[in-house]
Design a protein around this motif. Sequence first.
Motif, PDB file in Angstrom:
ATOM      1  N   ASN A  13      -2.967  -4.491  16.632  1.00 60.08           N
ATOM      2  CA  ASN A  13      -1.986  -5.800  16.279  1.00 60.08           C
ATOM      3  C   ASN A  13      -1.758  -5.716  15.031  1.00 60.08           C
ATOM      4  O   ASN A  13      -2.523  -5.801  14.148  1.00 60.08           O
ATOM      5  N   TYR A  14      -0.316  -6.282  14.669  1.00 58.85           N
ATOM      6  CA  TYR A  14       0.058  -6.553  13.240  1.00 58.85           C
ATOM      7  C   TYR A  14      -0.551  -7.840  13.064  1.00 58.85           C
ATOM      8  O   TYR A  14      -0.683  -8.680  13.752  1.00 58.85           O
ATOM      9  N   VAL A  15      -1.056  -7.896  11.603  1.00 55.69           N
ATOM     10  CA  VAL A  15      -1.733  -8.969  11.109  1.00 55.69           C
ATOM     11  C   VAL A  15      -0.594  -9.601  10.080  1.00 55.69           C
ATOM     12  O   VAL A  15      -0.508 -10.803  10.221  1.00 55.69           O
ATOM     13  N   LYS A  16      -0.559  -8.856   8.983  1.00 60.73           N
ATOM     14  CA  LYS A  16       0.243  -9.366   7.998  1.00 60.73           C
ATOM     15  C   LYS A  16       0.587  -8.237   6.845  1.00 60.73           C
ATOM     16  O   LYS A  16      -0.271  -7.105   6.863  1.00 60.73           O
ATOM     17  N   ASP A  17       1.452  -8.163   6.245  1.00 57.53           N
ATOM     18  CA  ASP A  17       1.946  -7.276   5.159  1.00 57.53           C
ATOM     19  C   ASP A  17       1.561  -5.740   5.823  1.00 57.53           C
ATOM     20  O   ASP A  17       2.604  -5.664   6.816  1.00 57.53           O
ATOM     21  N   TYR A  18       0.944  -5.128   5.397  1.00 59.20           N
ATOM     22  CA  TYR A  18       0.646  -3.833   5.851  1.00 59.20           C
ATOM     23  C   TYR A  18      -0.740  -3.474   6.641  1.00 59.20           C
ATOM     24  O   TYR A  18      -1.257  -2.481   6.721  1.00 59.20           O
ATOM     25  N   VAL A  19      -1.048  -4.777   7.039  1.00 61.13           N
ATOM     26  CA  VAL A  19      -2.418  -4.644   7.685  1.00 61.13           C
ATOM     27  C   VAL A  19      -2.241  -4.903   9.240  1.00 61.13           C
ATOM     28  O   VAL A  19      -1.604  -5.663   9.745  1.00 61.13           O
TER      29      VAL A  19
END
Length: 87
Positions: A13-19
């Motif tokens: 799952n995408y979290v934020k920025d490139y995380v």
Amino acid sequence: MSNYNVIKLVNANYVKDYVVELLFDDGVVQQIDFGNFLYKHPHPQYDKYRDLNKFKQFKIERNNIVWGKNWDLIFDLWDLYKGRNPT
């Protein structure tokens, strides 16, 4: 036998920025920041994934998190399982 063959990546799952948060079949959850890799390794094949819209288009194929039709980006699953950010 390598542990690499035992662990299974079941969700990302995408979290934020490139995380991206990765969930493995044994319940281990890791948040991995791919940003450092993308900015440290200038290459046209990787550069396009600095665009967050493209970065968010990852998928799980053959027990790996990958980007691109031809797996432009792929990382060692055991390192990700251990929480090691790509460098």
